[in-house]
Design an enzyme around this catalytic site. Structure first.
Site, mmCIF file in Angstrom:
data_model
loop_
_atom_site.group_PDB
_atom_site.id
_atom_site.type_symbol
_atom_site.label_atom_id
_atom_site.label_comp_id
_atom_site.label_asym_id
_atom_site.label_seq_id
_atom_site.Cartn_x
_atom_site.Cartn_y
_atom_site.Cartn_z
ATOM 1 N N MET A 194 10.505 48.207 -35.781
ATOM 2 C CA MET A 194 9.130 48.630 -36.045
ATOM 3 C C MET A 194 9.088 50.152 -36.202
ATOM 4 O O MET A 194 8.589 50.882 -35.346
ATOM 5 C CB MET A 194 8.211 48.178 -34.911
ATOM 6 C CG MET A 194 8.072 46.677 -34.790
ATOM 7 S SD MET A 194 7.193 45.932 -36.210
ATOM 8 C CE MET A 194 8.565 45.109 -37.050
ATOM 9 N N HIS A 195 9.625 50.630 -37.319
ATOM 10 C CA HIS A 195 9.743 52.070 -37.533
ATOM 11 C C HIS A 195 8.391 52.775 -37.426
ATOM 12 O O HIS A 195 8.201 53.687 -36.619
ATOM 13 C CB HIS A 195 10.367 52.344 -38.903
ATOM 14 C CG HIS A 195 11.750 51.819 -39.068
ATOM 15 N ND1 HIS A 195 12.850 52.407 -38.480
ATOM 16 C CD2 HIS A 195 12.223 50.747 -39.766
ATOM 17 C CE1 HIS A 195 13.948 51.729 -38.804
ATOM 18 N NE2 HIS A 195 13.585 50.719 -39.581
ATOM 19 N N ASP A 196 7.437 52.368 -38.270
ATOM 20 C CA ASP A 196 6.174 53.099 -38.359
ATOM 21 C C ASP A 196 5.345 53.000 -37.088
ATOM 22 O O ASP A 196 4.567 53.908 -36.772
ATOM 23 C CB ASP A 196 5.363 52.594 -39.553
ATOM 24 C CG ASP A 196 5.996 52.966 -40.880
ATOM 25 O OD1 ASP A 196 6.737 53.963 -40.926
ATOM 26 O OD2 ASP A 196 5.752 52.265 -41.879
#
Length: 304
Positions: A232-234
């Site tokens: 879940m980068h963002d």
């Protein structure tokens, strides 16, 4: 008191999770959204953002932003997010439209009208933010800080050294990092640790309508897998705003490489102070993974 934020985004599947958290986290007050070309074209990111706002019945103004980087040809991440950017779920039709002005002007106008400085959150390429800072420098005192998902102190994800959001528009990132505003950088050093486990992913369809929608999107997401876990980068940029205690930050001087044949888009993070330059970025270097994995279900449970 809720923290006022403006969110610049390029949805994108993991953007959808970040947008959900920005809307529903009780600590935050999302007042404006803007879109930029990144994961897919700006026309698609705008369509996707409007679909999400309609899905959640969120009355948040949205402005469409830059269609191309400042000086170079566009690149996208359709191989990760699919050609539409958010394939896998059938969103209902709606009549929502973006504002009639470019994103950077919408941000300028909203900043100048705000009763207090506002936190900007950018989870796509930094083109809109660079346009704001270069064309409207009078806005700087009205920016509390900029929190970005982008960059890396180590390896990249679209080249050996460069992270996608920075590599998509290195000149914009360089402009932003030189601007003198306060910056928090949540890069791959932490976002690669921000994994939703297969066990949790399997529970999403029973969580609520948002869980069902995200589960459908995740089946088309290529940053990990439903079997091994998804990054879940963002979401890390939003998580830092709500739970900064989960992150280890270090003030560093950071420059963006724009000329290198093999290194364009690299964030050169001077962790040890070798260059003797004052720090311009608070760089997130580590994440409390267990705490992050406890927080995500809490906020998504509110996204009904």
């Amino acid at each position: 008191m809720r923290l006022p934020i403006f969110l610049d985004t390029d949805p994108g599947i993991d953007d959808a999770v970040a947008i959900a958290a920005a809307i529903f986290a009780p600590e935050l007050d999302l007042q404006l959204m803007t879109t930029v070309a990144g994961n897919v074209s700006v026309e698609k990111t705008t369509r996707n953002a409007l679909q999400l706002l309609h899905f959640w019945n969120a009355e948040i103004p949205l402005a469409q932003g830059a269609a191309v980087p400042l000086v170079r040809a566009p690149r996208d991440a359709a191989s990760v997010h699919g050609e539409s950017g958010m394939a896998g779920y059938d969103f209902v039709e709606h009549n929502r439209k973006p504002l009639g002005i470019p994103a950077f002007l919408a941000i300028r106008d909203a900043l100048m009208c705000a009763p207090e400085p506002v936190t900007l959150v950018a989870i796509g390429p930094l083109t809109n933010i660079a346009l704001l800072l270069s064309q409207c420098p009078e806005c700087k005192p009205y920016i509390r800080r900029l929190v970005i998902m982008g960059g890396s102190a180590g390896r990249g994800n679209c080249t050996p050294n460069a992270e996608f959001n920075i590599a998509a528009d290195p000149e914009a990132a360089a402009c932003v990092f030189r601007s003198g505003i306060e910056i928090v950088m949540c890069g791959l050093d932490v976002t690669n640790q921000a994994i939703l486990t297969p066990d949790y992913l399997a529970t999403l369809p029973e969580l609520n309508r948002t869980g069902k929608m995200l589960h459908a999107l995740f089946s088309h997401y290529r940053s990990g897998s439903m079997q091994s876990g998804l990054r879940m980068h963002d979401l890390c940029a939003i998580a830092w705003l709500v739970r900064p205690d989960l992150f280890t930050l270090k003030p560093c001087f950071v420059a963006v490489e724009t000329q290198g044949e093999f290194t364009s888009g690299t964030t050169v993070v001077d962790i040890d102070g070798c260059r003797g330059k004052p720090a311009n970025v608070q760089v997130a270097l580590d994440l409390n993974v267990k705490g992050f994995q406890q927080w995500v279900p809490e906020v998504l449970a509110l996204a009904s």
